[in-house]
Scaffold this active site. Structure first.
Site, mmCIF file in Angstrom:
data_model
loop_
_atom_site.group_PDB
_atom_site.id
_atom_site.type_symbol
_atom_site.label_atom_id
_atom_site.label_comp_id
_atom_site.label_asym_id
_atom_site.label_seq_id
_atom_site.Cartn_x
_atom_site.Cartn_y
_atom_site.Cartn_z
ATOM 1 N N ARG A 116 1.202 -1.266 0.187
ATOM 2 C CA ARG A 116 0.126 -0.186 0.127
ATOM 3 C C ARG A 116 1.213 1.147 -0.319
ATOM 4 N NH1 ARG A 116 -3.540 -3.147 -1.910
ATOM 5 N NH2 ARG A 116 -5.262 -3.029 -0.932
ATOM 6 N N HIS A 130 -0.216 0.125 -9.468
ATOM 7 C CA HIS A 130 -1.445 -0.548 -8.754
ATOM 8 C C HIS A 130 -2.138 -1.930 -9.833
ATOM 9 C CE1 HIS A 130 -3.829 -1.084 -4.981
ATOM 10 N NE2 HIS A 130 -3.526 -1.848 -5.520
HETATM 11 P P1 NDP Z 1 -2.033 -11.951 4.621
HETATM 12 O O1 NDP Z 1 -2.700 -11.575 6.113
HETATM 13 O O2 NDP Z 1 -2.125 -13.289 4.454
HETATM 14 O O3 NDP Z 1 -0.624 -11.327 5.196
HETATM 15 C C1 NDP Z 1 0.003 -10.359 6.394
HETATM 16 C C2 NDP Z 1 1.610 -10.707 6.663
HETATM 17 O O4 NDP Z 1 1.449 -9.273 7.384
HETATM 18 C C3 NDP Z 1 1.647 -11.717 7.594
HETATM 19 O O5 NDP Z 1 2.311 -12.795 8.121
HETATM 20 C C4 NDP Z 1 1.059 -11.158 8.862
HETATM 21 O O6 NDP Z 1 2.230 -10.918 10.217
HETATM 22 C C5 NDP Z 1 2.349 -9.720 8.595
HETATM 23 N N1 NDP Z 1 2.032 -8.320 9.583
HETATM 24 C C6 NDP Z 1 1.109 -7.493 9.624
HETATM 25 N N2 NDP Z 1 0.807 -7.050 10.626
HETATM 26 C C7 NDP Z 1 2.320 -6.845 10.909
HETATM 27 C C8 NDP Z 1 3.073 -5.975 11.966
HETATM 28 N N3 NDP Z 1 2.065 -4.917 12.886
HETATM 29 N N4 NDP Z 1 4.681 -6.760 12.440
HETATM 30 C C9 NDP Z 1 4.810 -7.633 11.202
HETATM 31 N N5 NDP Z 1 4.341 -7.800 10.425
HETATM 32 C C10 NDP Z 1 2.706 -7.964 10.765
HETATM 33 O O7 NDP Z 1 -1.943 -11.023 3.696
HETATM 34 P P2 NDP Z 1 -1.324 -10.832 2.296
HETATM 35 O O8 NDP Z 1 -0.510 -11.924 2.271
HETATM 36 O O9 NDP Z 1 -2.687 -11.522 1.472
HETATM 37 O O10 NDP Z 1 -1.556 -9.564 1.501
HETATM 38 C C11 NDP Z 1 -0.414 -8.138 1.968
HETATM 39 C C12 NDP Z 1 -0.928 -7.751 1.529
HETATM 40 O O11 NDP Z 1 -0.845 -6.799 0.243
HETATM 41 C C13 NDP Z 1 -2.486 -7.175 1.440
HETATM 42 O O12 NDP Z 1 -2.953 -6.598 2.781
HETATM 43 C C14 NDP Z 1 -2.543 -5.488 0.228
HETATM 44 O O13 NDP Z 1 -2.630 -4.519 1.557
HETATM 45 C C15 NDP Z 1 -1.635 -6.103 -0.839
HETATM 46 N N6 NDP Z 1 -1.778 -6.696 -1.343
HETATM 47 C C16 NDP Z 1 -0.727 -5.490 -3.185
HETATM 48 C C17 NDP Z 1 -2.088 -5.408 -4.239
HETATM 49 C C18 NDP Z 1 -1.403 -4.585 -5.085
HETATM 50 O O14 NDP Z 1 -1.937 -5.489 -6.535
HETATM 51 N N7 NDP Z 1 -0.560 -3.918 -5.185
HETATM 52 C C19 NDP Z 1 -2.674 -6.838 -4.568
HETATM 53 C C20 NDP Z 1 -3.301 -7.455 -3.219
HETATM 54 C C21 NDP Z 1 -2.466 -7.636 -2.396
HETATM 55 P P3 NDP Z 1 1.123 -12.736 10.457
HETATM 56 O O15 NDP Z 1 1.954 -13.633 9.968
HETATM 57 O O16 NDP Z 1 2.675 -13.248 11.944
HETATM 58 O O17 NDP Z 1 -0.273 -12.686 10.820
HETATM 59 C C1 OXD Z 2 -5.984 -5.742 -3.339
HETATM 60 C C2 OXD Z 2 -5.334 -4.788 -4.195
HETATM 61 O O1 OXD Z 2 -5.765 -5.519 -1.935
HETATM 62 O O2 OXD Z 2 -5.128 -5.184 -5.236
HETATM 63 O O3 OXD Z 2 -5.994 -7.077 -3.879
HETATM 64 O O4 OXD Z 2 -4.607 -3.968 -4.462
#
Ligand code: NDP
Ligand code: OXD
Length: 308
Positions: free
Chosen positions: A223, A271
């Site tokens: 993000r 994006h």
């Molecule tokens: P998940 O919820 O599967 O994974 C999130 C990870 O971040 C977990 O490992 C979590 O830790 C870690 N995390 C969260 N908060 C913290 C913190 N405070 N400190 C350390 N680690 C933290 O999410 P996804 O992998 O599915 O997606 C991640 C992000 O990617 C989405 O939220 C979205 O914003 C972005 N995205 C962007 C896209 C794009 O096109 N640019 C497309 C899709 C997604 P833990 O495992 O310990 O819970």
């Molecule tokens: C998502 C994105 O969160 O596209 O899926 O950013």
């Protein structure tokens, strides 16, 4: 009963087409077609207008069209119903491809070669082999773990950082804020795949960049609010960072006058790192609608207290 598509949803006609296949008995409505709000049982949303979800008295699930849910949780007036997100292998694959491409462009110096080509210059540029180019991934969730594993098979040493402890073959795992400086100190490339939460907001800042080895590369495909833009510009100017690949921005579309557009060390995409494909994701949406209608447990439910 009916499902409403609410907010700034990409390809709404594709969603309607795909959802109608699996939810043949259910009406799928655009916001503009809404008449009887009491018929809405589920809302499929992206960036819905704040407060708008409260208008549906019989709503029993909110479904994000994407993997991230910050665009839902930003609403202080959310109804108290489960929120689910998309976890789709085709999106996971797209994200891994995106990051691998960016890593290889940096490690094999292809962006520098593109510049040399514009100058008609035939020149060799030294490049680090993969096994001397450690990659650090912030976030070891669905996307971070897949990306880590795929990069590991290419020979890159991989380290990952998450909130809770993890054990992933081929990944040197760190967890919690106290380990962040040590984690960062070993990352030649830093990849952000964190959800946006109050804790992770602005995590890509000057202090983070100073903790990386000099000449490190940044990839942000999570993000825009993770990044302090002025700190990135300063780190690129000082040489602390060699460059950055950015897919997401604080303001999207990125304003025409923004300094990132013309920056020689920044590569950008609009994006698109991992776009939701209605043809594959609609099955999950339909399942969430049916399960919530039947009072069954749901998959990929967001934990509101942790913000993802
Ligand atoms: P998940 O919820 O599967 O994974 C999130 C990870 O971040 C977990 O490992 C979590 O830790 C870690 N995390 C969260 N908060 C913290 C913190 N405070 N400190 C350390 N680690 C933290 O999410 P996804 O992998 O599915 O997606 C991640 C992000 O990617 C989405 O939220 C979205 O914003 C972005 N995205 C962007 C896209 C794009 O096109 N640019 C497309 C899709 C997604 P833990 O495992 O310990 O819970
Ligand atoms: C998502 C994105 O969160 O596209 O899926 O950013």
């Amino acid at each position: 009963m009916a499902v409403v598509l609410l907010g700034d949803i990409d390809s709404p006609t594709d969603w309607i087409h795909e959802l109608t296949k699996t939810l043949s008995e259910t009406e799928i409505l655009l916001e503009s077609e809404l008449q009887d709000v009491s018929r809405i049982e589920a809302a499929l949303t992206w960036m819905h207008p704040l407060g708008s979800l409260r208008q549906f008295p019989n709503l029993n699930v909110i479904i994000s069209t994407g993997a991230g849910v910050d665009h839902i949780l930003r609403d202080p007036q959310l109804p108290d119903v489960p929120i689910v997100r998309i976890v789709d292998p085709s999106m996971t694959m797209q994200m891994s491809e995106y990051v691998i491409l960016a890593v290889l462009q940096f490690q094999r110096r292809s962006l520098n070669y593109q510049t040399l080509q514009t100058l008609n210059r035939w020149e060799y540029l030294p490049a680090k082999p993969a096994n001397s180019c450690p990659i650090g991934i912030l976030g070891l969730g669905v996307l971070g773990t897949d990306t880590a594993q795929k990069l590991s098979t290419l020979g890159f040493p991989i380290r990952g950082w998450s909130r809770t402890p993890k054990s992933i073959p081929g990944v040197d795992c760190f967890s919690g804020w106290t380990t962040l400086p040590e984690f960062l100190s070993g990352c030649q490339v830093l990849v952000c795949l964190l959800p946006l939460t109050p804790e992770t907001d602005s995590i890509l800042n000057g202090e983070t960049f100073m903790a990386l080895p000099q000449g490190a590369y940044l990839i942000n495909s999570a993000r825009g609010q993770h990044l302090v833009e002025a700190d990135l510009l300063a780190a690129l100017d000082s040489g602390q960072l060699a460059g950055a690949q950015l897919d997401v921005f604080r303001t999207e579309p990125l304003p025409m006058e923004h300094p990132f557009w013309a920056h020689p060390k920044i590569t950008m995409t609009p994006h698109i790192a991992a776009r939701t494909v209605p043809a594959t994701a609609a099955v999950q949406v339909a399942e969430a609608v049916c399960r919530s209608r039947a009072g069954m447990s749901l998959e990929h439910v967001v934990q509101r207290d942790r913000g993802y």
